[in-house]
Design an enzyme around this catalytic site. Structure first.
Site, PDB file in Angstrom:
ATOM      1  N   GLY A  65       0.827  -1.212   0.000  1.00 25.35           N
ATOM      2  CA  GLY A  65       0.000   0.000   0.000  1.00 25.35           C
ATOM      3  C   GLY A  65       0.859   1.260   0.000  1.00 25.35           C
ATOM      4  O   GLY A  65       0.606   2.219  -0.743  1.00 25.35           O
ATOM      5  N   HIS A  66       1.900   1.249   0.856  1.00 23.80           N
ATOM      6  CA  HIS A  66       2.807   2.409   0.892  1.00 23.80           C
ATOM      7  C   HIS A  66       3.536   2.558  -0.439  1.00 23.80           C
ATOM      8  O   HIS A  66       3.729   3.675  -0.934  1.00 23.80           O
ATOM      9  CB  HIS A  66       3.878   2.229   1.981  1.00 23.80           C
ATOM     10  CG  HIS A  66       3.351   2.248   3.376  1.00 23.80           C
ATOM     11  ND1 HIS A  66       3.311   1.134   4.170  1.00 23.80           N
ATOM     12  CD2 HIS A  66       2.870   3.260   4.133  1.00 23.80           C
ATOM     13  CE1 HIS A  66       2.826   1.443   5.362  1.00 23.80           C
ATOM     14  NE2 HIS A  66       2.550   2.729   5.361  1.00 23.80           N
ATOM     15  N   ASP A 108      -7.014   5.587   5.856  1.00 20.65           N
ATOM     16  CA  ASP A 108      -7.215   6.399   7.058  1.00 20.65           C
ATOM     17  C   ASP A 108      -8.060   7.600   6.648  1.00 20.65           C
ATOM     18  O   ASP A 108      -7.553   8.728   6.543  1.00 20.65           O
ATOM     19  CB  ASP A 108      -5.862   6.827   7.627  1.00 20.65           C
ATOM     20  CG  ASP A 108      -5.063   5.637   8.109  1.00 20.65           C
ATOM     21  OD1 ASP A 108      -5.440   5.044   9.120  1.00 20.65           O
ATOM     22  OD2 ASP A 108      -4.063   5.277   7.454  1.00 20.65           O
ATOM     23  N   LEU A 156      -4.558  -3.426   3.116  1.00 21.73           N
ATOM     24  CA  LEU A 156      -3.185  -3.595   3.607  1.00 21.73           C
ATOM     25  C   LEU A 156      -2.911  -2.609   4.735  1.00 21.73           C
ATOM     26  O   LEU A 156      -3.315  -1.445   4.665  1.00 21.73           O
ATOM     27  CB  LEU A 156      -2.193  -3.388   2.462  1.00 21.73           C
ATOM     28  CG  LEU A 156      -2.290  -4.388   1.310  1.00 21.73           C
ATOM     29  CD1 LEU A 156      -1.075  -4.247   0.389  1.00 21.73           C
ATOM     30  CD2 LEU A 156      -2.396  -5.832   1.784  1.00 21.73           C
ATOM     31  N   SER A 207       0.060  -2.054   8.252  1.00 21.83           N
ATOM     32  CA  SER A 207       1.178  -2.593   9.027  1.00 21.83           C
ATOM     33  C   SER A 207       0.660  -3.480  10.162  1.00 21.83           C
ATOM     34  O   SER A 207       1.328  -4.420  10.591  1.00 21.83           O
ATOM     35  CB  SER A 207       2.008  -1.453   9.614  1.00 21.83           C
ATOM     36  OG  SER A 207       2.476  -0.646   8.555  1.00 21.83           O
ATOM     37  N   ARG A 208      -0.529  -3.163  10.660  1.00 19.52           N
ATOM     38  CA  ARG A 208      -1.061  -3.927  11.797  1.00 19.52           C
ATOM     39  C   ARG A 208      -1.510  -5.332  11.398  1.00 19.52           C
ATOM     40  O   ARG A 208      -1.719  -6.176  12.274  1.00 19.52           O
ATOM     41  CB  ARG A 208      -2.206  -3.155  12.455  1.00 19.52           C
ATOM     42  CG  ARG A 208      -1.715  -1.892  13.157  1.00 19.52           C
ATOM     43  CD  ARG A 208      -2.748  -1.274  14.068  1.00 19.52           C
ATOM     44  NE  ARG A 208      -2.143  -0.270  14.930  1.00 19.52           N
ATOM     45  CZ  ARG A 208      -2.113   1.037  14.672  1.00 19.52           C
ATOM     46  NH1 ARG A 208      -2.638   1.500  13.547  1.00 19.52           N
ATOM     47  NH2 ARG A 208      -1.552   1.878  15.524  1.00 19.52           N
TER      48      ARG A 208
END
Ligand code: PAF
Length: 274
Positions: free
Chosen positions: A32-33, A147, A181, A183-184
């Site tokens: 995603g990043h 977000d 996606l 990080s968590r």
């Protein structure tokens, strides 16, 4: 790719960099990043990624300490993605003294949804992003739509402080089974990972029902909350809101459904525009 840990050399380098696009992250980068970095490339001459796990946006008891710090792997991903500059400051560089000045996010955005369950979170986000804006002085900045509320907070900050920065929203990137996606996701056990796409599936069902003409949003939200609970989740909220400001819809405004729920100890968020 050049890596900077201090502010002054980064600023000196960016002075003649042309149109600079900033992509702030907390690291532990995933596809995603990387897609955000590729998007950023289309909007300027040089891309600056930042990696900084910002203590101010975590409440006591949240996952600040266990948030994965993977700078070497992140730097490699960014280099492969063609990013020119990485700014990875220490806490001492970002907060050499306690941060007494903060960006005050208006209650109508700061205390609803994520803000209700993570009081102070958006104040911490807005404060660190304001600092990153001052440090990098970018022409544009990219934030992921995953977000959603954060994106609205930061667009409002740029607008109301007249910052000469274009805010660009990046699409949410999903695994093949629909899980957004994050990080968590790395905190999920194997069985939780199998269960996790249910959140997106239920949101898509809700969206389909609204698109088919159903208008009792409270009932639709309750159905999703109930389904989540029956499958072992602890939902914080599922809410159909106006896209523009995340307030309760009144007329024919464009809508988004936003949700947050815990699966085991991992809190996942997701949203779908309707
Ligand atoms: O979305 C994030 O990763 C963070 O909230 C941000 C924008 C990098 C600020 O710490």
């Amino acid at each position: 790719m050049k890596i900077f840990h201090e502010i002054a050399p980064l600023r000196a380098t960016l002075r003649d960099a042309g149109r600079v696009v900033l992509v702030p992250t907390m690291g532990n980068l995933h596809e995603g990043h990387i897609r955000l970095m590729h998007d950023a490339r289309k909007h300027g001459d040089k891309v600056v990624a930042t990696v900084f796990v910002n203590r101010l946006q975590f409440r006591p008891g949240e996952d600040f300490d266990k948030y994965p710090r993977t700078l070497a792997a992140d730097a490699k991903c960014l280099e492969d993605a063609g990013v020119e500059y990485l700014f990875a400051p220490s806490e001492d560089v970002m907060y050499p003294t306690p941060q007494y000045f903060h960006v005050d996010v208006p209650d109508q955005l700061a205390t609803i949804l994520e803000g209700e369950f993570r009081p102070g979170h958006f104040r911490g986000v807005a404060t660190v992003v304001m600092k990153l804006f001052q440090i990098v002085q970018p022409d544009a900045a990219l934030f992921g739509k995953k977000d959603y509320q954060q994106m609205l907070v930061l667009s409002g900050l740029v607008r109301e402080f007249n910052l000469p920065i274009e805010v660009i929203a990046g699409d949410t990137i999903r695994a093949e089974d629909g899980l957004a996606l994050s990080s968590r996701n790395g905190f999920l056990s194997a069985s939780e990972r199998q269960e996790a796409p249910r959140l997106h599936r239920l949101l898509m069902d809700l969206v389909a029902r609204i698109q088919a003409g159903e208008r009792d949003f409270a009932k639709l939200e309750a159905v999703v909350m109930d389904q989540l609970r029956k499958n072992g989740w602890s939902p914080d909220y599922v809410a159909v809101r106006r896209r523009a400001d995340l307030q309760v819809p009144l007329g024919d405004d464009p809508l988004v459904v936003v949700a947050a729920a815990k699966l085991g100890t991992t809190r996942l968020i997701d949203n779908v525009e309707i």
